[in-house]
Design an enzyme around this catalytic site. Structure first.
Site, PDB file in Angstrom:
ATOM      1  N   HIS A  36       0.837  -1.207   0.000  1.00 18.39           N
ATOM      2  CA  HIS A  36       0.000   0.000   0.000  1.00 18.39           C
ATOM      3  C   HIS A  36       0.868   1.251   0.000  1.00 18.39           C
ATOM      4  O   HIS A  36       0.669   2.167  -0.817  1.00 18.39           O
ATOM      5  CB  HIS A  36      -0.912  -0.010   1.226  1.00 18.39           C
ATOM      6  CG  HIS A  36      -1.743   1.225   1.382  1.00 18.39           C
ATOM      7  ND1 HIS A  36      -3.042   1.328   0.928  1.00 18.39           N
ATOM      8  CD2 HIS A  36      -1.462   2.438   1.947  1.00 18.39           C
ATOM      9  CE1 HIS A  36      -3.519   2.522   1.193  1.00 18.39           C
ATOM     10  NE2 HIS A  36      -2.579   3.226   1.813  1.00 18.39           N
ATOM     11  N   GLU A  37       1.813   1.299   0.925  1.00 23.22           N
ATOM     12  CA  GLU A  37       2.677   2.477   1.037  1.00 23.22           C
ATOM     13  C   GLU A  37       3.597   2.610  -0.171  1.00 23.22           C
ATOM     14  O   GLU A  37       3.960   3.716  -0.562  1.00 23.22           O
ATOM     15  CB  GLU A  37       3.502   2.413   2.323  1.00 23.22           C
ATOM     16  CG  GLU A  37       2.673   2.376   3.605  1.00 23.22           C
ATOM     17  CD  GLU A  37       1.703   3.544   3.730  1.00 23.22           C
ATOM     18  OE1 GLU A  37       1.975   4.629   3.162  1.00 23.22           O
ATOM     19  OE2 GLU A  37       0.661   3.387   4.385  1.00 23.22           O
TER      20      GLU A  37
END
Length: 370
Positions: A36-37
């Site tokens: 996600h990051e």
């Protein structure tokens, strides 16, 4: 030092409760957060925005390595992660920076692109996991009749127990869920296999009452049959695997969005809200079954992360997207006092949800909820 002690205690408790499978869970959740990051990170770098910190976990930093202008960190509390962009800090929403490589100097559309990239990466990851699952084969209920309701359409058409449904109106039936997708209120042709013979049966489904995934009573066309319980493995390869990946990702997203809607409307009780403890429990137990079940859970969690982060709550990606849409439409930034106040309100909402979820997890595991 305190962060390291906390991590070690958490690790020991997890190993005590789930043995080696807890490490599988930690790795899986950490990878989902990392991915996600990574979406935010790559999107930011692609438009020239500096990234100050890329952290897996929150709290005290256990390990930090600086590469270029970015600190890559492992932090003590493995309940999430974050990318801190230059000029953007949710812990200090009033902070601004107008250097050329700052988040504050780019257009709202570019900011939305960066914000959406994180959830998008979660959806893409889930899509690829579902493709892998499709190649491995998915266990589904076989379309074999195990029970026939009295006075139902199936009863009147003389369907029999152990009949295998092969097709409905020329639509091939591979597994039990395919049946309900093809049942309509009209004269219907069933192709069935009975004792080695292929037969045609015609019937007209009736409107009946059944339960959906949220335990609501709904009215829908029914044949009046239940599955026998046999398991069939469905394989997907080539374009079929791609379609399976897309369909499963979309269906999981719809189910999670619908779940939030039912929660807000009160149909789903608040005690059903689960948090990191429940996720850990479910994932660790899935790892004990087999790799296919584990991947299904990981894919669902990945979609959940994507959907959750797109909710229009300040301090989440969806909240920031909303602020930037406002700026895009009205050609001015959200008033700073309003922006700061809404951000802190967003943190309060998230903290309240985390506390509620943790309380529910503890009650559920301790047997308080039956």
């Amino acid at each position: 030092m305190k962060g390291l002690i906390f991590t070690l205690v958490l690790l020991l408790l997890g190993l005590w409760a789930y043995s080696f499978y807890f490490l599988v869970t930690v790795f899986a959740i950490s990878f989902l957060i990392f991915f996600h990051e990574l979406g935010h990170f790559l999107a930011a770098r692609s438009v020239g925005i500096a990234v100050n910190t890329f952290s897996i976990g929150f709290g005290n930093k256990i390990f930090t390595k600086r590469v270029g202008n970015t600190n890559y960190c492992l932090s003590a509390i493995p309940l999430g992660g974050y990318v801190q962009l230059k000029g953007q800090d949710d812990t200090d929403p009033a902070h601004k920076n107008y250097d050329a490589d700052s988040y504050n100097t780019i257009t709202p559309l570019k900011r939305i692109y960066i914000l959406f990239a994180g959830p998008f990466f979660n959806f893409i990851l889930a899509f690829f996991i579902y493709i892998i699952i499709g190649f491995m084969g998915v266990d589904k209920l076989a379309p074999v009749v195990g029970h026939i309701a009295v006075n139902s359409a199936a009863y009147e058409a003389k369907l029999a127990i152990n009949d295998k449904i092969l097709a409905i109106d020329s639509n091939e039936i591979k597994e039990w869920d395919d049946i309900s997708k093809n049942v309509k209120i009209q004269k219907t042709r069933l192709l069935i296999e009975r004792e080695g013979q292929v037969l045609e049966i015609y019937l007209t489904p009736k409107i009946g009452s059944t339960q959906n995934a949220f335990n609501e009573r709904i009215q829908k066309p029914l044949i009046g049959i239940s599955p026998k319980g046999e398991i069939v493995k469905i394989y997907h390869s080539g374009l079929s695997a791609v379609k399976f990946g897309i369909d499963e990702t979309i269906n999981a997203s719809k189910l999670i969005f619908l779940g939030f809607q039912k929660l807000v409307s009160g149909i789903v009780p608040l005690k059903e809200v689960g948090g990191i403890v429940q996720i850990t429990d479910i994932t660790s137990k899935a790892a004990q079954i087999n790799i296919s079940v584990l991947l299904l859970i990981v894919a669902l969690i990945s979609v959940n992360l994507g959907v959750l982060n797109l909710l229009p709550i300040p301090a989440l990606d969806g909240g920031h997207i909303l602020f930037n849409l406002y700026e895009l439409l009205f050609r001015r930034e959200v008033n700073e006092r309003v922006y700061v106040a809404l951000t802190y309100c967003g943190w309060a909402v998230l903290l309240s949800l985390m506390l509620l979820a943790t309380y529910n997890d503890i009650m559920r595991l301790s047997g308080g909820y039956q």
